[in-house]
Design a protein around this motif. Structure first.
Motif, PDB file in Angstrom:
ATOM      1  N   ALA A 104       0.985  -1.265   0.038  1.00 19.00           N
ATOM      2  CA  ALA A 104       0.060   0.004  -0.173  1.00 19.00           C
ATOM      3  C   ALA A 104       1.014   1.326  -0.099  1.00 19.00           C
ATOM      4  O   ALA A 104       1.774   1.285   0.715  1.00 19.00           O
ATOM      5  CB  ALA A 104      -0.792   0.201   1.028  1.00 19.00           C
ATOM      6  N   ASP A 105       0.332   2.224  -0.654  1.00 19.17           N
ATOM      7  CA  ASP A 105       1.123   3.386  -0.708  1.00 19.17           C
ATOM      8  C   ASP A 105       0.194   4.599  -0.070  1.00 19.17           C
ATOM      9  O   ASP A 105      -1.058   4.721  -0.221  1.00 19.17           O
ATOM     10  CB  ASP A 105       1.339   3.899  -2.163  1.00 19.17           C
ATOM     11  N   HIS A 106       1.003   5.603   0.480  1.00 24.38           N
ATOM     12  CA  HIS A 106       0.271   6.643   1.402  1.00 24.38           C
ATOM     13  C   HIS A 106       1.134   7.841   1.226  1.00 24.38           C
ATOM     14  O   HIS A 106       2.231   7.960   1.572  1.00 24.38           O
ATOM     15  CB  HIS A 106      -0.033   6.421   2.954  1.00 24.38           C
ATOM     16  N   PRO A 107       0.814   8.945   0.128  1.00 26.46           N
ATOM     17  CA  PRO A 107       1.451   9.975   0.020  1.00 26.46           C
ATOM     18  C   PRO A 107       1.255  10.952   1.388  1.00 26.46           C
ATOM     19  O   PRO A 107      -0.130  11.100   1.795  1.00 26.46           O
ATOM     20  CB  PRO A 107       0.989  10.555  -1.214  1.00 26.46           C
ATOM     21  N   CYS A 108       2.089  11.436   1.824  1.00 31.11           N
ATOM     22  CA  CYS A 108       2.033  12.502   2.834  1.00 31.11           C
ATOM     23  C   CYS A 108       2.937  13.591   2.752  1.00 31.11           C
ATOM     24  O   CYS A 108       4.013  13.768   2.929  1.00 31.11           O
ATOM     25  CB  CYS A 108       2.362  11.751   4.203  1.00 31.11           C
ATOM     26  N   ALA A 109       2.256  14.853   2.449  1.00 31.59           N
ATOM     27  CA  ALA A 109       2.962  16.007   1.720  1.00 31.59           C
ATOM     28  C   ALA A 109       4.057  15.829   0.994  1.00 31.59           C
ATOM     29  O   ALA A 109       3.839  14.876  -0.174  1.00 31.59           O
ATOM     30  CB  ALA A 109       3.607  16.587   3.101  1.00 31.59           C
ATOM     31  N   ALA A 110       5.248  15.774   1.024  1.00 28.62           N
ATOM     32  CA  ALA A 110       6.390  15.614   0.172  1.00 28.62           C
ATOM     33  C   ALA A 110       6.895  14.358   0.298  1.00 28.62           C
ATOM     34  O   ALA A 110       7.681  13.780  -0.424  1.00 28.62           O
ATOM     35  CB  ALA A 110       7.510  16.478   0.174  1.00 28.62           C
ATOM     36  N   ASP A 111       6.440  13.379   1.406  1.00 27.32           N
ATOM     37  CA  ASP A 111       6.740  11.914   1.580  1.00 27.32           C
ATOM     38  C   ASP A 111       5.927  11.089   0.965  1.00 27.32           C
ATOM     39  O   ASP A 111       4.763  11.282   0.902  1.00 27.32           O
ATOM     40  CB  ASP A 111       6.905  11.799   3.080  1.00 27.32           C
ATOM     41  N   LEU A 112       6.481   9.893   0.762  1.00 27.65           N
ATOM     42  CA  LEU A 112       5.777   8.460   0.322  1.00 27.65           C
ATOM     43  C   LEU A 112       5.899   7.450   1.240  1.00 27.65           C
ATOM     44  O   LEU A 112       7.290   7.155   1.634  1.00 27.65           O
ATOM     45  CB  LEU A 112       6.142   8.319  -1.124  1.00 27.65           C
ATOM     46  N   TYR A 113       5.029   7.187   1.827  1.00 23.78           N
ATOM     47  CA  TYR A 113       5.080   5.901   2.641  1.00 23.78           C
ATOM     48  C   TYR A 113       4.510   4.661   2.103  1.00 23.78           C
ATOM     49  O   TYR A 113       3.510   4.670   1.284  1.00 23.78           O
ATOM     50  CB  TYR A 113       4.068   6.145   3.846  1.00 23.78           C
ATOM     51  N   ARG A 114       5.328   3.626   1.739  1.00 21.20           N
ATOM     52  CA  ARG A 114       5.067   2.346   0.974  1.00 21.20           C
ATOM     53  C   ARG A 114       5.195   1.353   2.136  1.00 21.20           C
ATOM     54  O   ARG A 114       6.128   1.038   2.704  1.00 21.20           O
ATOM     55  CB  ARG A 114       5.767   2.119  -0.101  1.00 21.20           C
ATOM     56  N   GLY A 115       3.893   0.777   2.287  1.00 22.33           N
ATOM     57  CA  GLY A 115       3.825  -0.565   3.194  1.00 22.33           C
ATOM     58  C   GLY A 115       3.693  -1.783   2.675  1.00 22.33           C
ATOM     59  O   GLY A 115       2.921  -1.957   1.548  1.00 22.33           O
ATOM     60  N   GLU A 116       4.756  -2.704   3.143  1.00 22.19           N
ATOM     61  CA  GLU A 116       4.547  -4.137   2.629  1.00 22.19           C
ATOM     62  C   GLU A 116       4.090  -4.883   3.792  1.00 22.19           C
ATOM     63  O   GLU A 116       4.472  -4.877   4.939  1.00 22.19           O
ATOM     64  CB  GLU A 116       5.707  -4.518   2.075  1.00 22.19           C
ATOM     65  N   PHE A 117       2.833  -5.683   3.700  1.00 20.43           N
ATOM     66  CA  PHE A 117       2.277  -6.437   4.641  1.00 20.43           C
ATOM     67  C   PHE A 117       2.511  -7.860   4.295  1.00 20.43           C
ATOM     68  O   PHE A 117       2.162  -8.263   3.162  1.00 20.43           O
ATOM     69  CB  PHE A 117       0.691  -6.216   4.644  1.00 20.43           C
ATOM     70  N   GLY A 118       2.708  -8.828   5.159  1.00 28.06           N
ATOM     71  CA  GLY A 118       2.971 -10.210   5.227  1.00 28.06           C
ATOM     72  C   GLY A 118       2.697 -10.921   6.075  1.00 28.06           C
ATOM     73  O   GLY A 118       3.104 -10.760   7.387  1.00 28.06           O
ATOM     74  N   VAL A 119       1.838 -11.802   5.845  1.00 19.61           N
ATOM     75  CA  VAL A 119       1.199 -13.044   6.788  1.00 19.61           C
ATOM     76  C   VAL A 119       2.054 -14.208   6.980  1.00 19.61           C
ATOM     77  O   VAL A 119       1.936 -14.614   5.999  1.00 19.61           O
ATOM     78  CB  VAL A 119      -0.420 -13.217   6.878  1.00 19.61           C
ATOM     79  N   ARG A 120       2.495 -14.892   7.928  1.00 14.28           N
ATOM     80  CA  ARG A 120       3.412 -15.869   8.068  1.00 14.28           C
ATOM     81  C   ARG A 120       2.665 -17.111   8.213  1.00 14.28           C
ATOM     82  O   ARG A 120       2.877 -18.185   7.890  1.00 14.28           O
ATOM     83  CB  ARG A 120       4.477 -15.840   9.034  1.00 14.28           C
ATOM     84  N   ASP A 121       1.471 -16.914   9.255  1.00 17.62           N
ATOM     85  CA  ASP A 121       0.781 -17.878   9.888  1.00 17.62           C
ATOM     86  C   ASP A 121      -0.271 -17.252  10.572  1.00 17.62           C
ATOM     87  O   ASP A 121      -0.592 -16.046  10.623  1.00 17.62           O
ATOM     88  CB  ASP A 121       1.506 -18.771  10.612  1.00 17.62           C
ATOM     89  N   PRO A 122      -1.423 -18.095  11.257  1.00  9.90           N
ATOM     90  CA  PRO A 122      -2.423 -17.446  12.079  1.00  9.90           C
ATOM     91  C   PRO A 122      -2.278 -16.520  13.134  1.00  9.90           C
ATOM     92  O   PRO A 122      -2.933 -15.883  13.506  1.00  9.90           O
ATOM     93  CB  PRO A 122      -3.514 -18.651  12.509  1.00  9.90           C
TER      94      PRO A 122
END
Length: 148
Positions: A104-122
């Motif tokens: 997921a990407d989230h632009p915040c003013a001049a910054d870009l936040y890029r989040g990577e989410f990963g589920v390993r198990d329950p």
């Protein structure tokens, strides 16, 4: 992040309490911080969850209490996804873990936040947020382990 564990319904998966360990690394200076605490995803009405995180953040040898809240709203019906919003209602990002992985990407003013989410198990999942902009070059890696 390796192998991923698919999540058919993200809000059902997240509900409950999680132990949180986060490292924060400033890529420019090499400084590293650490957050240790708990995240609780509790009912918030309309099928939404209130995410409340609290713990201790240590940066440059100084420990201080830290907390934040987010709201996780159900995504479109039947998708098993969520819309993540800041506590004040502003949109943050969408979240779809049906494949066990999401970016997921989230632009915040001049910054870009890029989040990577990963589920390993329950009972274990991870986020890696990379923040880049004129004054920021950070990597925040958070590991979640279900409590109980």
């Amino acid at each position: 992040m390796g192998e991923f564990w698919p999540v058919p319904e993200v809000l059902t998966f997240l509900a409950g309490s999680w132990r949180v360990e986060r490292t924060v690394r400033d890529q420019a200076s090499g400084d590293e911080g650490r957050f240790d605490g708990t995240t609780v995803f509790g009912p918030s009405g309309g099928g939404a969850l209130l995410h409340h995180e609290s713990g201790t953040f240590v940066w440059r040898g100084v420990a201080r209490p830290a907390e934040r809240s987010l709201r996780f709203l159900p995504g479109p019906a039947g998708t098993g996804t969520a819309e993540v919003r800041f506590a004040d209602g502003r949109p943050f990002h969408d979240l779809d873990l049906t494949a066990g992985h999401w970016v997921a990407d989230h632009p915040c003013a001049a910054d870009l936040y890029r989040g990577e989410f990963g589920v390993r198990d329950p009972d274990h999942w991870r986020t890696v947020w990379r923040v880049r902009g004129p004054a920021k070059d950070l990597v925040l890696t958070t590991d979640y382990a279900r409590v109980g």
